[in-house]
Design a protein around this motif. Structure first.
Motif, PDB file in Angstrom:
ATOM      1  N   UNK A 164       6.159   4.350   5.853  1.00  0.00           N
ATOM      2  CA  UNK A 164       5.850   3.610   4.622  1.00  0.00           C
ATOM      3  C   UNK A 164       5.064   2.217   4.775  1.00  0.00           C
ATOM      4  N   UNK A 165       5.362   1.312   5.695  1.00  0.00           N
ATOM      5  CA  UNK A 165       4.164   0.303   5.803  1.00  0.00           C
ATOM      6  C   UNK A 165       2.854   0.613   6.106  1.00  0.00           C
ATOM      7  N   UNK A 166       2.767   1.510   6.771  1.00  0.00           N
ATOM      8  CA  UNK A 166       1.393   2.037   7.342  1.00  0.00           C
ATOM      9  C   UNK A 166       0.543   2.790   6.137  1.00  0.00           C
ATOM     10  N   UNK A 213      -0.370  -0.598   3.931  1.00  0.00           N
ATOM     11  CA  UNK A 213      -1.642  -1.328   4.307  1.00  0.00           C
ATOM     12  C   UNK A 213      -2.842  -0.585   4.642  1.00  0.00           C
ATOM     13  N   UNK A 214      -2.813   0.770   4.789  1.00  0.00           N
ATOM     14  CA  UNK A 214      -4.072   1.684   4.622  1.00  0.00           C
ATOM     15  C   UNK A 214      -4.600   1.566   3.397  1.00  0.00           C
ATOM     16  N   UNK A 250      -4.633   7.061   4.801  1.00  0.00           N
ATOM     17  CA  UNK A 250      -3.345   7.051   5.097  1.00  0.00           C
ATOM     18  C   UNK A 250      -2.934   8.236   6.004  1.00  0.00           C
ATOM     19  N   UNK A 251      -3.528   9.208   5.800  1.00  0.00           N
ATOM     20  CA  UNK A 251      -3.482  10.313   6.621  1.00  0.00           C
ATOM     21  C   UNK A 251      -3.913  10.278   8.053  1.00  0.00           C
ATOM     22  N   UNK A 252      -4.379   9.274   8.294  1.00  0.00           N
ATOM     23  CA  UNK A 252      -4.663   8.993   9.753  1.00  0.00           C
ATOM     24  C   UNK A 252      -3.502   8.226  10.519  1.00  0.00           C
ATOM     25  N   UNK A 269      -2.981   5.932  14.033  1.00  0.00           N
ATOM     26  CA  UNK A 269      -2.775   4.432  14.075  1.00  0.00           C
ATOM     27  C   UNK A 269      -1.454   4.429  14.857  1.00  0.00           C
ATOM     28  N   UNK A 270      -0.421   5.250  14.860  1.00  0.00           N
ATOM     29  CA  UNK A 270       0.617   5.289  15.615  1.00  0.00           C
ATOM     30  C   UNK A 270       0.689   5.368  17.007  1.00  0.00           C
TER      31      UNK A 270
END
Length: 397
Positions: free
Chosen positions: A135-137, A140-141, A148-150, A154-155
């Motif tokens: 949700x938050x990533x 912010x993406x 956001x598919x990346x 990021x994780x």
């Protein structure tokens, strides 16, 4: 009284989760060669005096733990002091005003429902991977303007940066030096990733935050490439980690205190109070570091110049001199000026966004779960680093 640490068998090195803080407000640790601050009043004194307590801690960090020559922290906002700090902060503060954040509410609710719908198709619901992280990533993406598919990438970066379970010290052990090198490799990867996106924005601007950083000027000059990249890294990391941790911690509190969960379920206007008390009781970023620029007295202790001072927010937020019954989860405390988002000039820019994401997500979780509780028999796995208080995995019944 429910003891969160004992109920969920949380390791003892998260000392603030195992009863009252039986420590003096300020003490020097000869083993680590650092000062630890646990008191609320003392923490407030430090945050109110950035001239004495500098945010630039790299200058007193052992050279074995410093970034290599290929890594720059130039313009990394959490390491910058006035007057440069105020100039740089203004560049992104307009992206996190209350109005801008409030306008994001429909999109945040939409994203939350999408992830909850996807999770419904699986046999088990794991809060972090199914909702609290994506949700938050995603939010912010989208703001920053990266795919956001990346988020899997990021994780992986965030996990690498926050996997250390080492004791914080100015004496760099071989293990700490190896971990520092691992973190630098991760930093190189993040810098290259965001640097390529920044280069693309220079050629083809968009209506996103990264374009605004590329086009921003300070004193009539564009930001250097390193500063643009470091801004992006900070926003990408800090823009999701706090909310991810906040959601897991709040669910833990509602599981441990079922009466409070029933109250929140019956009156959703109390959810903000639930979140604020969760932030106090289980403070996401447990510690902030500062370095002294001169000799100073704090709570009767003489601290010399160029000393490293660790301000334990998690302990200050449980200081009984500031918070009555600090070990209890009491939403709607009459006075709850917690320090979970810091205080002073470095108060977290993303605090309004984290609070909004938390409120929406908890509200929708209460809609989807008749009883929001940890799956019986499952273990609560925490992020291993002692400077972050949050669950790494949390299966819900």
């Amino acid at each position: 009284m429910v003891n969160i640490g004992k109920k969920y068998d949380i390791p003892q090195h998260f000392f603030w989760l195992h009863g009252p803080i039986a420590k003096p407000p300020v003490e020097y640790d000869e083993k680590t060669e650092m000062w630890n601050v646990y008191g609320y009043r003392e923490a407030m004194e430090i945050f109110g005096d950035p001239e004495t307590y500098s945010s630039n801690t790299l200058r007193v960090t052992p050279k074995e733990l410093l970034p290599d020559e290929g890594v720059s922290f130039d313009g990394f906002l959490t390491q910058v002091d006035p007057p440069d700090h105020s100039k740089l902060r203004k560049l992104v503060s307009s992206a996190f005003t209350r109005k801008v954040v409030a306008d994001l509410e429909p999109r945040i609710a939409e994203i939350t429902c999408e992830f909850l719908d996807q999770a419904r198709e699986r046999d088990r619901f794991e809060l972090v991977s199914d909702l609290a992280y994506p949700l938050p990533i995603t939010v912010i993406a989208e703001l920053l303007g990266v795919p956001s598919s990346d988020r899997g990438l990021f994780k992986a970066w965030a996990d690498e940066l926050f996997k250390s379970d080492s004791t914080i010290t100015r004496k760099a052990s071989e293990k700490q030096q190896a971990q520092a090198q691992d973190r630098m490799r991760t930093w190189h990867e993040m810098s290259a990733y965001l640097g390529s996106h920044a280069d693309e924005r220079r050629r083809r601007p968009r209506a996103d935050l990264l374009t605004r950083l590329v086009e921003a000027e300070v004193d009539g000059e564009r930001l250097p490439d390193d500063q643009v990249v470091n801004f992006g890294i900070l926003l990408l990391l800090a823009g999701h980690i706090t909310t991810t941790v906040l959601l897991g911690n709040t669910v833990l509190c509602l599981d441990a205190y079922p009466d409070e969960q029933r109250r929140a379920r019956a009156d959703r206007s109390t959810i903000p109070d639930v979140i604020e008390e969760s932030l106090r009781l289980l403070t996401p970023f447990a510690m902030m570091a500062r370095s002294t620029t001169r000799e100073v007295k704090l709570s009767g202790h003489k601290i010399g110049a160029d000393e490293l001072v660790l301000v334990w927010l998690a302990a200050a937020n449980r200081d009984p001199l500031q918070f009555p019954d600090p070990e209890l989860f009491v939403p709607g405390r009459e006075h709850n000026p917690h320090l979970a988002f810091g205080r002073g000039i470095h108060f977290c820019l993303g605090a309004p966004l984290a609070r909004l994401e938390g409120r929406i997500a908890i509200d929708l979780l209460l809609d989807r779960f008749d009883d929001l509780r940890v799956e019986p028999g499952s273990s609560v796995e925490l992020i291993p680093t002692p400077t972050v208080t949050g669950v790494k995995r949390l299966h819900l019944a």
